[in-house]
Design a protein around this motif. Structure first.
Motif, PDB file in Angstrom:
ATOM      1  N   ALA A  19      30.607  29.870  42.811  1.00 17.98           N
ATOM      2  CA  ALA A  19      30.250  31.178  42.256  1.00 17.98           C
ATOM      3  C   ALA A  19      30.356  32.276  43.310  1.00 17.98           C
ATOM      4  N   ARG A  34      35.211  32.431  40.273  1.00 19.32           N
ATOM      5  CA  ARG A  34      33.769  32.627  40.080  1.00 19.32           C
ATOM      6  C   ARG A  34      33.403  32.473  38.606  1.00 19.32           C
ATOM      7  N   ASP A  61      27.632  40.706  38.743  1.00 20.02           N
ATOM      8  CA  ASP A  61      28.894  40.609  39.480  1.00 20.02           C
ATOM      9  C   ASP A  61      29.754  41.852  39.240  1.00 20.02           C
TER      10      ASP A  61
END
Length: 217
Positions: free
Chosen positions: A161, A169, A197
């Protein structure tokens, strides 16, 4: 389910085929050689037909395909042969394919890794690929580890990740939704962080994993 990338080569829609290897006569050997050469055709339909023919011949053609993969220089024939070996499902192909993972070409290694998926049930087939410089290979390795459905692999998947490529990811976060449980506090933190993210794709995978874990608590 994990969203898988498109196949590198034209893949006949066959079930894994694993008949007993019949003794082959000279005419059958000539037929196998002819089909192998046709795997290198520039026309997809010809490659498709050749792969189908080899799969119908079953284990009789496995050793011939192994010899093909041992050649120093690869072309389209070897790439398609990897796919045929995967469909045949003969475990003797695993060490041959694992050695081919050391090839220099990115697309060659990617094809081999895909060939090992579903054929090798040992996580060691895929762990080194997590550090490959080519991002598609790292992503494919994440897919392969998730395919094994072994809960102890979730922490290895979680480490991806942090990969620099968003599609890697995203694959890792998607995999955590499949392999993890709501009792995995550390993994919940990884997924929660992925909701922030910078990549929209990773955020969408994190949202899916949250929903999936809630449904399967």
């Amino acid at each position: 389910m994990i969203a898988k990338p498109p196949l590198l080569f034209a893949a006949p829609a066959f079930q894994r085929h694993n008949p007993e290897a019949p003794p082959h006569d000279p005419s059958q050997k000539e037929e196998m050689q002819r089909l192998v050469e046709r795997l290198g055709s520039h026309e997809m339909a010809i490659r498709y037909s050749a792969a189908a023919g080899l799969i119908r011949l079953g284990l009789a053609c496995v050793l011939l395909l192994h010899e093909l993969l041992k050649q120093q220089t690869w072309d389209r024939r070897q790439m398609e042969a990897v796919h045929v070996l995967n469909r045949l499902g003969d475990k003797r192909s695993v060490p041959v394919l694992r050695r081919a993972l050391n090839r220099g070409g990115d697309q060659e290694r990617l094809a081999v890794l895909r060939g090992l998926r579903g054929l090798c049930s040992d996580q060691s087939c895929f762990l080194d690929a997590l550090e490959d410089p080519f991002w598609e290979i790292r992503r494919e390795a994440v897919f392969a580890l998730c395919d094994l459905r072994q809960p102890q692999l979730r922490f290895i998947v979680a480490s991806m990740a942090q990969d620099p490529h968003p599609l890697v990811r995203g694959a890792a976060i998607n995999g955590l939704g499949i392999l993890g449980t709501q009792r995995d506090l550390d993994l919940e933190i990884v997924i929660a962080n992925a909701l922030e993210d910078r990549s929209e794709w990773v955020r969408s995978m994190a949202a899916w994993s949250v929903r999936h874990l809630k449904r399967h608590k």
